[in-house]
Scaffold this active site. Structure first.
Site, PDB file in Angstrom:
ATOM      1  N   LEU A 158       0.842  -1.206   0.000  1.00 30.34           N
ATOM      2  CA  LEU A 158       0.000   0.000   0.000  1.00 30.34           C
ATOM      3  C   LEU A 158       0.871   1.248   0.000  1.00 30.34           C
ATOM      4  O   LEU A 158       2.018   1.222   0.439  1.00 30.34           O
ATOM      5  CB  LEU A 158      -0.931   0.012   1.219  1.00 30.34           C
ATOM      6  CG  LEU A 158      -0.324   0.057   2.632  1.00 30.34           C
ATOM      7  CD1 LEU A 158       0.154   1.440   3.030  1.00 30.34           C
ATOM      8  CD2 LEU A 158      -1.354  -0.428   3.633  1.00 30.34           C
ATOM      9  N   LYS A 159       0.301   2.342  -0.526  1.00 27.10           N
ATOM     10  CA  LYS A 159       1.025   3.610  -0.443  1.00 27.10           C
ATOM     11  C   LYS A 159       0.226   4.584   0.430  1.00 27.10           C
ATOM     12  O   LYS A 159      -1.004   4.666   0.307  1.00 27.10           O
ATOM     13  CB  LYS A 159       1.303   4.201  -1.826  1.00 27.10           C
ATOM     14  CG  LYS A 159       0.111   4.367  -2.719  1.00 27.10           C
ATOM     15  CD  LYS A 159       0.536   4.818  -4.104  1.00 27.10           C
ATOM     16  CE  LYS A 159      -0.655   4.931  -5.036  1.00 27.10           C
ATOM     17  NZ  LYS A 159      -1.505   3.740  -5.148  1.00 27.10           N
ATOM     18  N   GLU A 160       0.920   5.248   1.312  1.00 28.59           N
ATOM     19  CA  GLU A 160       0.251   6.224   2.164  1.00 28.59           C
ATOM     20  C   GLU A 160      -0.421   7.270   1.284  1.00 28.59           C
ATOM     21  O   GLU A 160       0.105   7.651   0.244  1.00 28.59           O
ATOM     22  CB  GLU A 160       1.261   6.884   3.108  1.00 28.59           C
ATOM     23  CG  GLU A 160       1.726   5.934   4.189  1.00 28.59           C
ATOM     24  CD  GLU A 160       2.846   6.506   5.054  1.00 28.59           C
ATOM     25  OE1 GLU A 160       3.020   7.730   5.093  1.00 28.59           O
ATOM     26  OE2 GLU A 160       3.554   5.699   5.679  1.00 28.59           O
ATOM     27  N   ASN A 216      10.497  -1.920  -3.973  1.00 29.44           N
ATOM     28  CA  ASN A 216      10.773  -0.556  -3.501  1.00 29.44           C
ATOM     29  C   ASN A 216      12.071  -0.014  -4.092  1.00 29.44           C
ATOM     30  O   ASN A 216      12.164   1.157  -4.450  1.00 29.44           O
ATOM     31  CB  ASN A 216      10.826  -0.515  -1.972  1.00 29.44           C
ATOM     32  CG  ASN A 216       9.438  -0.337  -1.377  1.00 29.44           C
ATOM     33  OD1 ASN A 216       8.456  -0.270  -2.117  1.00 29.44           O
ATOM     34  ND2 ASN A 216       9.342  -0.255  -0.070  1.00 29.44           N
ATOM     35  N   CYS A 268       9.505   4.296   3.943  1.00 26.72           N
ATOM     36  CA  CYS A 268       9.844   3.033   3.282  1.00 26.72           C
ATOM     37  C   CYS A 268      11.077   3.116   2.378  1.00 26.72           C
ATOM     38  O   CYS A 268      12.065   2.436   2.639  1.00 26.72           O
ATOM     39  CB  CYS A 268       8.650   2.515   2.503  1.00 26.72           C
ATOM     40  SG  CYS A 268       7.290   2.034   3.581  1.00 26.72           S
TER      41      CYS A 268
HETATM   42  N1  LIG Z   1       3.889   2.961   5.959  1.00 34.89           N
HETATM   43  C1  LIG Z   1       3.853   2.444   4.750  1.00 34.89           C
HETATM   44  O1  LIG Z   1       3.490   3.096   3.760  1.00 34.89           O
HETATM   45  C2  LIG Z   1       4.259   1.010   4.525  1.00 34.89           C
HETATM   46  C3  LIG Z   1       3.920   0.374   3.326  1.00 34.89           C
HETATM   47  C4  LIG Z   1       4.300  -0.956   3.132  1.00 34.89           C
HETATM   48  C5  LIG Z   1       5.026  -1.610   4.114  1.00 34.89           C
HETATM   49  N2  LIG Z   1       5.358  -0.954   5.267  1.00 34.89           N
HETATM   50  C6  LIG Z   1       6.109  -1.700   6.275  1.00 34.89           C
HETATM   51  O2  LIG Z   1       5.183  -2.124   7.284  1.00 34.89           O
HETATM   52  C7  LIG Z   1       5.779  -2.063   8.597  1.00 34.89           C
HETATM   53  C8  LIG Z   1       4.966  -1.154   9.482  1.00 34.89           C
HETATM   54  O3  LIG Z   1       5.003   0.154   8.944  1.00 34.89           O
HETATM   55  P1  LIG Z   1       4.109   1.344   9.547  1.00 34.89           P
HETATM   56  O4  LIG Z   1       4.391   2.549   8.725  1.00 34.89           O
HETATM   57  O5  LIG Z   1       2.715   0.870   9.709  1.00 34.89           O
HETATM   58  O6  LIG Z   1       4.785   1.483  11.005  1.00 34.89           O
HETATM   59  P2  LIG Z   1       4.327   2.378  12.220  1.00 34.89           P
HETATM   60  O7  LIG Z   1       5.572   2.720  12.938  1.00 34.89           O
HETATM   61  O8  LIG Z   1       3.411   3.455  11.746  1.00 34.89           O
HETATM   62  O9  LIG Z   1       3.453   1.385  13.116  1.00 34.89           O
HETATM   63  C9  LIG Z   1       3.958   0.319  13.864  1.00 34.89           C
HETATM   64  C10 LIG Z   1       3.128   0.213  15.140  1.00 34.89           C
HETATM   65  O10 LIG Z   1       3.429  -1.006  15.804  1.00 34.89           O
HETATM   66  C11 LIG Z   1       3.347  -0.771  17.205  1.00 34.89           C
HETATM   67  N3  LIG Z   1       4.062  -1.876  17.893  1.00 34.89           N
HETATM   68  C12 LIG Z   1       5.372  -2.191  17.817  1.00 34.89           C
HETATM   69  N4  LIG Z   1       5.622  -3.306  18.542  1.00 34.89           N
HETATM   70  C13 LIG Z   1       4.438  -3.695  19.090  1.00 34.89           C
HETATM   71  C14 LIG Z   1       4.040  -4.766  19.948  1.00 34.89           C
HETATM   72  N5  LIG Z   1       4.917  -5.687  20.387  1.00 34.89           N
HETATM   73  N6  LIG Z   1       2.742  -4.846  20.325  1.00 34.89           N
HETATM   74  C15 LIG Z   1       1.837  -3.925  19.888  1.00 34.89           C
HETATM   75  N7  LIG Z   1       2.155  -2.898  19.067  1.00 34.89           N
HETATM   76  C16 LIG Z   1       3.444  -2.776  18.679  1.00 34.89           C
HETATM   77  C17 LIG Z   1       3.982   0.596  17.365  1.00 34.89           C
HETATM   78  O11 LIG Z   1       3.650   1.204  18.589  1.00 34.89           O
HETATM   79  C18 LIG Z   1       3.404   1.325  16.135  1.00 34.89           C
HETATM   80  O12 LIG Z   1       2.201   1.987  16.447  1.00 34.89           O
HETATM   81  C19 LIG Z   1       7.214  -1.606   8.352  1.00 34.89           C
HETATM   82  O13 LIG Z   1       8.041  -2.715   8.234  1.00 34.89           O
HETATM   83  C20 LIG Z   1       7.136  -0.869   7.020  1.00 34.89           C
HETATM   84  O14 LIG Z   1       8.354  -0.872   6.326  1.00 34.89           O
HETATM   85  C21 LIG Z   1       4.982   0.317   5.497  1.00 34.89           C
END
Ligand SMILES: NC(=O)c1ccc[n+]([C@@H]2O[C@H](COP(=O)([O-])OP(=O)(O)OC[C@H]3O[C@@H](n4cnc5c(N)ncnc54)[C@H](O)[C@@H]3O)[C@@H](O)[C@H]2O)c1
Length: 462
Positions: A158-160, A216, A268
């Site tokens: 997904l893309k933000e 990516n 990312c």
């Molecule tokens: N943001 C994007 O656009 C995107 C897109 C594709 C993939 N990703 C990947 O997905 C993953 C997550 O990205 P994100 O942007 O959602 O991260 P984020 O930092 O916004 O969210 C992660 C959440 O997990 C919570 N967390 C961590 N450990 C925990 C635990 N043990 N129990 C409960 N909660 C816990 C944190 O408090 C945080 O709120 C990353 O690896 C990222 O690279 C992100």
């Protein structure tokens, strides 16, 4: 209908949970940040993502979405599927910090009561799923539990800014599996998301993990390629937008991710490109091309600053510099690795005063820069106070500005980091327009046909 647990209420976790809840599953979201939980329980999404709050509120009302703050509590409900969507930020050396992934795995192992498929959705280096499996098994062994489980990789694309649509109507679903039970569960789970004809592609776990980094890195490569090409276009007297249009008509190339500017940012691309480089180093297979993608991206911000300095004969001390756009891209309030951070820091270090506006990312930037930057209520408020304007994010609001408004800028100059504006229009108002690769865009009123044939168009019409 399945019982699902989703660990992490970030961009990926919340979108995953809300979309799965919309398809009639019962989803428990585990988030350890109590502030986020409180906000969610009040029906408020803790970040800006179009359409997500609506999905979450209706799923809470129909009791398809539940929020808790620890994994043990969620596993009491015996979910059949557990998504791990925790963060994997960059460490000092550029490698992915997997501590959140390991902690989640350990917590799952400590509380798992029934068979579950643990699906890793975070972006993680190859081999992570294997390690997750070992950590869960070790915890089960410690408490002499014979509970069965599977681990799969299901990277998220997904893309933000358009995350809900991307999840509901994906281009493809990638699943990395090593057993039939996992394959079946994932196929059932994603079936409702594939009605528009997108494929579910099944592969080995290692291939799935690497597919995310490769995708990516490819997108980042296109951006860095065009950014370097833009600098060459300026040096050689070409216009990067015309070059892009000419390239994009080649079906083998296409037009996505070819806009020149100040470089990519976000949570990312920067971290995933760096992590891929490190994966190469650790296996002895140097990823020299990807290293260069990262380096070019850093240099692009410097190239932009150099243009500002060149315009002002290397002195910007006490200049009042207006900034439009702080988020790393439009339609998000995410400022992680936003080019705006480095650019503002540099401007401040050179003695400039920065007055900034962004439609949604201001409070995040305010938390970072405190009083070092002045933030305004509107985009127009910036223009009234400054000597020049720097555009760093191509929000619609900025693209559709009435160019006459720029005439209030004391130095009559716009530094357009995203090539948002037609040079001839700014020239019409006597505004100097500094671009990335469009310094030689034709300001003359020449209506050259861009292509000869039944679909002849002018380059500016494309
Ligand atoms: N943001 C994007 O656009 C995107 C897109 C594709 C993939 N990703 C990947 O997905 C993953 C997550 O990205 P994100 O942007 O959602 O991260 P984020 O930092 O916004 O969210 C992660 C959440 O997990 C919570 N967390 C961590 N450990 C925990 C635990 N043990 N129990 C409960 N909660 C816990 C944190 O408090 C945080 O709120 C990353 O690896 C990222 O690279 C992100």
């Amino acid at each position: 209908m399945k019982k699902i647990a989703v660990i992490g209420a970030g961009y990926v976790g919340l979108v995953t949970a809300a979309c799965l809840a919309q398809k009639n599953n019962i989803v428990t979201v585990i988030e350890r940040d109590l502030q986020k939980i409180t906000s969610l329980l009040n029906g408020k999404v803790p970040f800006y993502e179009p359409g997500l709050d609506h999905l979450i509120i209706s799923a809470i009302q129909t009791k398809h979405l539940i929020f808790v703050n620890n994994i043990t509590q969620a596993l009491d409900d015996e979910p059949e599927v557990i998504f791990s969507c925790v963060g994997t930020p960059s460490q000092e050396d550029g490698s992915a910090d997997l501590s959140y992934v390991w902690n989640a795995a350990i917590e799952i192992g400590q509380s798992l009561k029934n068979y579950a498929l643990i699906i890793n959705k975070s972006t993680v280096p190859v081999g992570t799923a294997q390690q997750v499996k070992k950590l869960i098994q070790a915890e089960l062994d410690k408490r002499q539990s014979s509970v069965n489980f599977s681990v799969a990789s299901n990277p998220e694309f997904l893309k933000e800014g358009d995350a809900v649509n991307d999840f509901l109507m994906p281009d493809r679903i990638i699943v990395g599996v090593d057993c039939e039970r996992a394959q079946r569960l994932l196929t059932d789970l994603y079936y409702p998301f594939l009605s528009h004809g997108a494929p579910l592609v099944s592969m080995s776990i290692a291939s799935a993990e690497l597919t995310k980094y490769a995708s990516n890195a490819m997108l980042a490569t296109r951006i860095s390629f065009m950014n370097q090409m833009a600098l060459l276009a300026d040096a050689l007297g070409a216009d990067i937008n015309e070059v892009k249009k000419g390239m994009a008509l080649d079906k083998r190339i296409g037009g996505a991710f070819l806009n020149a500017g100040i470089g990519y940012g976000g949570s990312c691309f920067p971290k995933d490109v760096k992590a891929l480089v490190l994966m190469g180093t650790s296996t002895g297979q140097r990823m020299s091309l990807v290293e260069e993608v990262d380096r070019v991206n850093e240099l692009q911000k410097q190239a932009f600053i150099s243009r500002i300095l060149k315009h002002y004969n290397n002195t910007i001390a006490n200049k009042k510099i207006g900034i439009w756009g702080l988020a790393f891209k439009p339609e998000t309030d995410d400022i992680r690795c936003a080019p705006a951070i480095d650019i503002i820091n540099k401007l401040l270090s050179l003695g400039a005063h920065v007055i900034a506006y962004d439609p949604v990312a201001m409070s995040n930037m305010q938390a970072l820069f405190k009083n070092a930057v002045t933030f305004t209520q509107t985009a127009d408020d910036v223009l009234k106070q400054v000597d020049c304007l720097v555009v760093l994010t191509e929000w619609q609001e900025f693209l559709h500005v009435d160019f006459e408004k720029f005439t209030v800028l004391k130095d009559n100059v716009v530094f357009d980091g995203r090539n948002c504006y037609p040079p001839e229009q700014l020239a019409h108002y006597g505004i100097t327009h500094v671009t990335m690769g469009r310094q030689h865009a034709s300001c003359a009123e020449v209506n050259r046909p861009f292509a000869i044939g039944s679909k002849a168009v002018t380059a500016s019409a494309m």
